[in-house]
Design a protein around this motif. Structure first.
Motif, mmCIF file in Angstrom:
data_model
loop_
_atom_site.group_PDB
_atom_site.id
_atom_site.type_symbol
_atom_site.label_atom_id
_atom_site.label_comp_id
_atom_site.label_asym_id
_atom_site.label_seq_id
_atom_site.Cartn_x
_atom_site.Cartn_y
_atom_site.Cartn_z
ATOM 1 N N ILE A 1 0.619 -1.164 0.029
ATOM 2 C CA ILE A 1 -0.172 0.077 -0.072
ATOM 3 C C ILE A 1 0.775 1.403 0.012
ATOM 4 C CG2 ILE A 1 -1.949 1.327 1.195
ATOM 5 C CD1 ILE A 1 -2.805 -1.350 2.266
ATOM 6 N N VAL A 2 0.592 2.154 -1.068
ATOM 7 C CA VAL A 2 1.460 3.327 -1.074
ATOM 8 C C VAL A 2 0.617 4.552 -0.680
ATOM 9 C CG1 VAL A 2 2.959 4.710 -2.616
ATOM 10 C CG2 VAL A 2 2.777 2.164 -3.151
ATOM 11 N N ASP A 3 1.284 5.124 0.438
ATOM 12 C CA ASP A 3 0.649 6.453 0.703
ATOM 13 C C ASP A 3 1.301 7.642 0.143
ATOM 14 O OD1 ASP A 3 -0.132 8.760 2.021
ATOM 15 O OD2 ASP A 3 -0.513 7.664 4.111
ATOM 16 N N ALA A 4 0.713 7.876 -0.996
ATOM 17 C CA ALA A 4 1.569 8.814 -2.040
ATOM 18 C C ALA A 4 1.741 10.240 -1.202
ATOM 19 C CB ALA A 4 0.652 9.199 -3.283
ATOM 20 N N ALA B 1 4.563 -2.849 3.001
ATOM 21 C CA ALA B 1 4.551 -4.107 2.194
ATOM 22 C C ALA B 1 4.945 -5.405 2.942
ATOM 23 C CB ALA B 1 5.414 -3.807 1.005
ATOM 24 N N VAL B 2 4.080 -6.331 2.821
ATOM 25 C CA VAL B 2 4.416 -7.478 3.762
ATOM 26 C C VAL B 2 5.746 -8.186 3.254
ATOM 27 C CG1 VAL B 2 3.519 -9.786 4.047
ATOM 28 C CG2 VAL B 2 1.746 -8.012 4.150
ATOM 29 N N ASN B 3 6.268 -8.223 2.212
ATOM 30 C CA ASN B 3 7.261 -8.774 1.791
ATOM 31 C C ASN B 3 8.676 -7.946 1.823
ATOM 32 O OD1 ASN B 3 5.872 -10.993 1.066
ATOM 33 N ND2 ASN B 3 5.568 -10.194 -0.991
ATOM 34 N N ARG C 1 8.570 8.352 -8.639
ATOM 35 C CA ARG C 1 7.159 8.011 -8.421
ATOM 36 C C ARG C 1 7.089 6.525 -7.908
ATOM 37 N NH1 ARG C 1 3.619 11.503 -12.814
ATOM 38 N NH2 ARG C 1 4.474 13.464 -12.062
ATOM 39 N N ILE C 2 6.275 6.219 -7.077
ATOM 40 C CA ILE C 2 6.069 4.871 -6.448
ATOM 41 C C ILE C 2 4.691 4.474 -6.574
ATOM 42 C CG2 ILE C 2 6.380 3.456 -4.641
ATOM 43 C CD1 ILE C 2 8.369 5.150 -3.471
ATOM 44 N N ALA C 3 4.448 3.120 -7.042
ATOM 45 C CA ALA C 3 2.870 2.876 -7.272
ATOM 46 C C ALA C 3 3.077 1.327 -6.876
ATOM 47 C CB ALA C 3 2.283 3.086 -8.449
ATOM 48 N N ALA D 1 -6.119 4.881 -1.409
ATOM 49 C CA ALA D 1 -5.344 3.925 -2.031
ATOM 50 C C ALA D 1 -6.170 2.569 -2.321
ATOM 51 C CB ALA D 1 -3.845 3.853 -1.546
ATOM 52 N N LEU D 2 -7.190 2.608 -2.325
ATOM 53 C CA LEU D 2 -8.084 1.299 -2.616
ATOM 54 C C LEU D 2 -8.708 1.158 -3.870
ATOM 55 C CD1 LEU D 2 -9.768 1.237 1.129
ATOM 56 C CD2 LEU D 2 -7.778 -0.040 0.232
#
Ligand SMILES: [Zn+2]
Length: 301
Positions: A67-70, A77-79, A101-103, A150-151
């Motif tokens: 989940i990215v909080d922009a 991220a679990v991993n 930028r991250i998504a 982000a959903l």
């Protein structure tokens, strides 16, 4: 020039694309298990790609499974637990000397297919991943629609609509609720459906293989699965009315899927014959890094 990086829990896969989407360089590395090491590996990746292609100052986008909080520039991220709570976007930008930028990887998958994949040319694209889970994302005019939380596109965790008795009782979902779309449409859901219908404990690839060999019971299970998918997508058509729906993940190769679902979804959508294109993803495992590259629109830098 644009660099797209797929940052996974164990591997980093990255590409450098030209303006037309042609690949000019590619790089793979292991993901370090710590924060500073991950930042260094990403900086090395960018430097390596630019050296290979003989360019400098490419835009950089990163795809990751979380989940990215922009607004805050943080990720969960679990991993990749060592990224939790860190100012990842800012720290990486400082390290690279340029904005980043991250998504989320599901959103990058949809973007990749919307820009130059199976849904190229479509304005509104709904992308779904049918695999161990059921994910999704929305792209409008080649831009990800992240949503206020982000959903946007997390359709797998909405209830399966127009329930039928043969769907069986609602199953407990990984999200803690009962009867989510994911519980019936994911790989394990398909296997459960077949076991309940026939008593045969088969995996989803075995069910697909048997259907291709002419096994009528496996074919009937796939028809039921396609019916449930058509119901779930009819609700999406009523809500979003996308120009194209693109399918990725292991179950995107189920035999007959692209004929069966559009033949059925008009039974529930308000239009009896939706014009929405229903297509299989083109870029496969490369969609994360390719979508990350397209996080920067043309002419951004
Ligand atoms: Zn759920």
């Amino acid at each position: 020039m644009r660099i797209g990086i797929d940052l996974g829990g164990t591997k980093i896969a990255a590409t450098l694309l030209d303006q037309g989407g042609g690949e000019r360089a590619r790089h793979r590395a292991d993901t370090p298990r710590d924060y500073d090491g991950t930042l260094r590996a990403l900086a090395d990746t960018v430097a390596t790609l630019e050296r290979q292609a003989g360019v400098a100052g490419a835009t950089v986008g990163v795809s990751l499974p979380g989940i990215v909080d922009a607004a805050a520039g943080t990720v969960r991220a679990v991993n990749l637990p060592w990224l939790d709570g860190r100012a990842f976007a800012d720290d990486l930008a400082s390290k690279l000397g340029r904005p980043v930028r991250i998504a989320n990887d599901a959103n990058c998958f949809v973007l990749s297919e919307a820009v130059d994949g199976a849904a190229a040319g479509a304005g509104v694209v709904f992308g779904i991943i049918l695999g161990t889970g059921v994910g999704g994302g929305i792209v409008v005019d080649r831009r990800i629609l992240p949503g206020a939380n982000a959903l946007a596109g997390e359709w797998g965790h909405t209830p399966l609509p127009w329930h039928r008795d043969e769907d069986g009782p609602p199953e407990r979902c990984g999200c803690g609720r009962d009867g989510c779309i994911e519980t019936l449409l994911c790989g394990a859901g398909l296997a459960r459906l077949h076991a309940r219908r026939t008593g045969e404990p088969l995996t989803s690839p075995e069910i697909a293989a048997r259907a291709l060999e002419g096994d009528v019971r496996a074919a009937a299970t796939l028809a039921h699965h396609a019916d449930a998918l058509a119901r779930a997508l009819a609700a999406v058509i009523n809500l979003l009315d996308p120009d194209a729906i693109v399918v990725g993940g292991g179950l995107s190769n189920l035999p007959g899927l692209y004929e069966a679902v559009p033949a059925l979804w008009g039974n529930w959508a308000l239009s009896p014959a939706p014009r929405t294109r229903f297509v299989r993803a083109r870029h496969g495992a490369e969609s994360g890094m390719r979508g990350a590259a397209w996080l920067w629109p043309p002419g951004a830098r």
